[in-house]
Design a protein around this motif. Sequence first.
Motif, mmCIF file in Angstrom:
data_model
loop_
_atom_site.group_PDB
_atom_site.id
_atom_site.type_symbol
_atom_site.label_atom_id
_atom_site.label_comp_id
_atom_site.label_asym_id
_atom_site.label_seq_id
_atom_site.Cartn_x
_atom_site.Cartn_y
_atom_site.Cartn_z
ATOM 1 N N GLY A 129 0.818 -1.208 0.000
ATOM 2 C CA GLY A 129 0.000 0.000 0.000
ATOM 3 C C GLY A 129 0.856 1.262 0.000
ATOM 4 N N LEU A 130 1.911 1.193 0.792
ATOM 5 C CA LEU A 130 2.813 2.333 0.891
ATOM 6 C C LEU A 130 3.504 2.578 -0.455
ATOM 7 C CD1 LEU A 130 3.337 4.004 3.359
ATOM 8 C CD2 LEU A 130 5.340 2.623 3.869
ATOM 9 N N LEU A 131 3.939 1.479 -1.037
ATOM 10 C CA LEU A 131 4.598 1.567 -2.337
ATOM 11 C C LEU A 131 3.661 2.203 -3.364
ATOM 12 C CD1 LEU A 131 7.085 0.682 -4.051
ATOM 13 C CD2 LEU A 131 5.774 -1.355 -4.638
ATOM 14 N N ALA A 132 2.399 1.749 -3.352
ATOM 15 C CA ALA A 132 1.424 2.270 -4.302
ATOM 16 C C ALA A 132 1.262 3.772 -4.116
ATOM 17 C CB ALA A 132 0.093 1.554 -4.124
ATOM 18 N N ALA A 133 1.108 4.181 -2.860
ATOM 19 C CA ALA A 133 0.864 5.591 -2.589
ATOM 20 C C ALA A 133 2.067 6.440 -2.985
ATOM 21 C CB ALA A 133 0.550 5.776 -1.111
#
Lengths: 310, 325, 525
Positions: A129-133
Amino acid sequence: MTIADDIVAPETPEAGAIAVETPLRRFLSEFFENRLATLALVTLAIIVVLAVIAPWIVPQNPYDLAQVDVLDSRLPPGEKNAVTGYTYWLGTDGAGRDLLSAMLYGVRISLAVGVLSGLIAMAIGASVGLLAAYAGGRVEGFIMRVVDLQLSFPAILLALMLIAILGKGIDKIIIALVTVQWAYYARTVRANALVESRKEYVEAARCLGLSHARIMARHIMPNCLPPLIVVATVQTAHAIALEATLSFLGVGLPQTEPSLGLLISNGFEYMLSGKYWISFFPGIVLLVTIMTINLVGDQLRDTLNPRLKR
Amino acid sequence: MTAFIIRRLMQSVLVVVVMSLIVFCGVHLVGDPVYLLINPQADQKDIEAAIRALGLDRPIWEQYLYFVGGALRGDLGNSFIFGEPALKVIVQRMPATLELAFAAIAMAIVLGIPLGLYAGLYPTSPVSRGIMATSILGFSLPTFWVGLMLIMVFAVMLGWLPSTGRGQTATFLGITTSLFTLDGLKHMLLPALNLALLKISLVIRLTRAGAREAIHQDYIKFARAKGLSNRRVIGVHLLKNILIPVVTVLGLEFGNLVAFSVVTETIFAWPGMGRLLIGSIQSLDRPVIVAYLIIIVLMFVVINLLVDILYSILDPRVRLGEQSA
Amino acid sequence: MPFVRTTLVAIAIAAFGLFSPALAQDLRIGLSAEPTAMDPHYHNLTPNNSLLSHVFERLIENDEKQNLIPGLAESWKAINDTTWEFKLRKGVKWHDGSPFTADDVVFTFARAGNVPNSPSPFIVAKGKTVTKIDDHTVHMSTAAVYPLMPNDVATIMIVSKKNADGASTPDFNSGKAAIGTGAFKLVKFTPGDRIEVTRNDDYWGAKPKWKTVTFRPIKAGPARVAALLAGDVDMIEDTPTADIERLKTEPKVELSQEVSNRIIYFFVDHSRDVTPFAKGKDGAEIKNPLKDLRVRKAMSKALNRDVMVSRVMEGVAIPASQFLPDHYFGVSKKLKVEKYDLEGAKKLLSEAGFPNGFKLTLHGPNGRYINDVKIAEATAQMLTRAGIETAIEMLPPGNFFTRASQGGPGGVPEFSFILVGWGSGTGENSGALRPLVATFDKDKGQGASNRGRYSNPKVDQLIDEAMKTVDDGKRAELLGQATDVAIEDLAIIPSHYQVNTWAARKGLKYKARSDENTLAMGVTE
C-alpha cells in the motif's frame, strides 16, 4: 467486507491540538471511558495470557496420544479418570481429551492463526500500500487493480479454494488467511499514505534529500498506524472466525490438533444427544474471544476517529 | 463510459482465466475423482476406462485447452458426478440460493435500519448501548454454530419451524420460488435469519454511523431551525441521506451473501448452489467448481458495474474511468 | 431487542398455527447421500442403487441379508459350465403399460456397461452373452466357468427397451425414460432437494402401503436427526452413532439395526523393503517392520476391539475377525476375533527386533466411514501404548484414495499404514478376497483395491480354484480356506463390522438391511 468498511477515515488527529496531554495519554483515557471496552480488553488479555502459558498449566497435553484415553471419551463435566483420579472439570471430547486442556490449546491455535496471519498480511499489505501511494502512476494503478479484484471476491470462497488445493495444516491455513487479508491492509495504508504524502512535513523531508525508503518508513508509515491498528483488530477477529468456519466445513486444521473451530465442529454431532459440553464450551470461548477483539477494535475506532468526537 | 465497461469486462476475463488455471491445476494435484466415484468392486481396467471416459488421462494442459475451447462456445464441460452440463447443474440450484440471499437482505433492512437509526439518534441511551453490544455479538457469532442453535431451539425443542430443507415452490409471473408459499416461507425463516445475522449487524452499524454524522450536518440543523417536526426531519431528510450508503453496501454485499451461503446451506440442507460447491470440492468435481467460480465472478462484475454506473448518475462528482480511491 | 423478539414470536406463531401434519399414506425419508442420477446404469454406487430399486427391478433381488431371491426372473440355473438359464416372470408390465419381455433383458445388458460419461459403469454387464430363447427365457453365457453369474445379475436393473433405447442419462433425470417395473413410479427428481415417487397400482408383487414417498438428502448427521425429531421426515438412514443412545430413550422414535457387509480394517505395506511412513524412534530410516508377521500380530493384539466398539462406535458395531460377518457365504468358520493383549504385543515387538518400538503414520479418509477420524485416533492411542508411536493424518477422501492407490513413486500405493473400509457388494466372500488380498494383477482384474500389495501364492491359488467351482458348497469351502490363510498372515488387520441404524417415528418399522439400502417397501406401520 465487515466492520472494516466504515472505519477508513484518512484523517489523522491534529497533533499538538492539546498541549498539556501527550496523545497517548489522551488516547488511553478516552479508551477507558467505555467500561464495556475496558472489560473486553481485560478479558481478552486474560485469554491471551492463558493461551500463551497453556502448555505449563494444562493438566493434560491434548496432542499427546499417549496421555489421551478413548476409554474416557464423552465424559460429562466433573467426571474423574478411573486410574489417575484426575477430574475432567469441563468433561472430555469424543476422543477422550480433557476439554479444558483441549480448549486452552485450541485458543492458542486459533489466536496464533489469527495473529500470525494478521501480522504477515499487515506486513505485506502495508508495504504494498505504501509503495502504491508513494510510487503513483502505473505501479499504483496495477497494485490497486489487484487489490480491487481481490476485495471483490468473497474471502470465504477464496480461502475455501486455497485450502482445498493446498491441503490441511496450520501453515496452509495461514497462507490462505494471509491471501484473503492483505488487500484490506494495502487499501487502508494507501488511502492514508496518499493523504499524508501531500502534507508539508513530507515535502520538507524531500527537500532535505532523505531517501525514499526513509521517508516512507520513518515519516509516512507512523502516521498511517492508527487506522491500521483498527483494521488489524477487526481482521484478526475475522481471521479467527474464518478459520473456525473452514474447520467446520472440514477443510481447515488437522483433526489431531484441534483449534476452537474444530472442537466445536467435532462436538456438533453430539449436540442433539445431550452431550452439550463438547461443542458448547469451545463455542463460548470462541464467541468471547472474537467478541472482545471486536469490542476493543470498536472502541479503538471511536477513539481514533476525530469525526465521531462528541 | 463504454471504454470503462469494456475495461472492466477485460479485467474480469483475466480473473476468470487466472482462477480457472489455478483451480484446474489445483484440483488435478489434489486427486482423481474416479477413485471416489467408481464402485469399489471395479478392477484396474475399469478404473482406467472410467478415467479415460472423463478425459482425465490426458495431460493437464491438454485438458485445460479443451476446457477453454468449450468455454468459448459457452460449454463449461460436463459434471463428473451428475453427467450433465456443469452450468445446468448449477443453474438448477441457483433460484434456491438467490431467494435465500434476497430474504436475508430483506431481513437485514427491516431489522437493521430502525435499530441502527435509534442507536444513532440516542447514542447514550442504555437501549442503544444494548443494540450496539448485540450488533457486535452478531458480528462475533460463528454462523455455523448459530445455525445449529436455531435448529435446536426452533425446530427440535419448540417444534415451530421445519429444521432443514426447502419448502414447496410456486410459480408467479414466470418466477418459481418458495417465497410464494407458506410452507416455503416457513422453511426459509431459519436459514435466512442465519445468513442475515452478519448483515443485520452491518446495517445497524452503517445506519448508526450515518445518523451520528448526519445529525451534526448543516442541512439537519436547517431543517430543525425551519421548525419541521422531529419525525419529518428523521423520516425524510436524515433517512434519505443515510439510505444511499446502506443500500450501496448491501448491494455490494449481495455477492458475499451468495458466497457465504455455502455455510448456511450446508447446515440447513438447503438445495442451493453453495451446498453443491462444498459437495463438488469434496468429490473433486472440477467442472462444477470452475463453473461456479465463473458464475460468482460474473455476478460480482455485474453488481459492481451497476453500482458504479448508478453512482455516476446519482453523484456528478464521480467520473467513471478514474482510479478509485 | 424487544422488537426482534416480538417479530420472531409473531412469525413463529403464525407458522405454527398453519402447520399441517403429513397424510398417513405419505412417507418422507431423509437420506444421507444424494443419488446422482435417475439412470439406473449411470452410477454404480449405493445411494443410486438403493433409490432406483423403487422404480426399477432386477432379475434377481437381494433380501435384507443379501440372500438371492427371485425378482423379474422366477428361477435360474446353470445348464452347463458356462451358460445360465433365466426364466422370466410373466404378466409383468412396465409403468407405461407395455409388457416386460426377454427383449428388455437383452437390451439392458447391452446398455448397462456403456452409458456415456458414467463415472462408475456397470462393468459386470460386460463379458456376458445374453441370448433370447423365447419371450420369457434368456440364456447368459461367459467364455470361462463363472460361478458368480447370479450375483452379478442381481446388481443390474432392467430398463424398458421401448423407453430407454437411445435415451441419455438426462432423459432419465427428467423422468421421460425412467419407466420401470418397480413398486413405485418416479414423479419428480429435483437435484439437491428431493425425489418423489408414487405407488404403482399395477405392481405384480405385494403392493406397498405408501401412496407417495419423498426422499430428501440431508447430508449432515445431526441435521438428519433434527429433521426426524422435528417431524419433517418419518425415517432417516445412517443414524449417527452419537445420537443412538439418546434416540433409544426417545419415546417418539423407533430404531432398527442390522450388521452391514462393510468391514473397517487396516492395510499395511506388504511389499516395499523400506516404507516411507515407518521410521525409527529417532526418525532414522529403518527396514519395513510391517513385513514381519510378528509386528502385524503385535499391532492386531494391541488393538482393543471391544473398546473400539463400545467407546468409539458407541456400541453400534461388531468386532471383526475376517472380511465379512459370520452368516455370509464363503466365510471362514474357525477364525476368532483377536484378543486384546498389550503385554503379548510388546513381547512380539521385542522378538521382532523392536523392543523400543518404532514410529508410524496412519493415513485415512476424513468423513468416508462412520466415525473414521475417531477410529484412527483411538487406534493411534492403542498402538502408541504398545510402543508403536503412531501419528495420524486424515485426508479428504478424494485426495486419500488417489494417493493410497497410486500416489507413490511409479504409481504404487503411497502410504505405509491405512484405515479403510470394504463393503462386499456381491454379498459373498469372493467379493472381498479378489479385490483386497489377491495379488495385484491388472490383466486378471484381481487385487484392484489391494492397497497393501499383499501377495501370497497360496491365497491366489485357493481363490483361483474357487472361481472355477460352480458347486456352492465346495466354493464356500475354498473361499473359507483362502480367508483362513490370508487372515492368519494378517494380510489385513480387521477392526469391526459396521452396523447400520435406521431411525423412524414411533409406529413405523423398517426391515433393516445389511446392504445399506433404504427401501420404502420395507417400511411398515
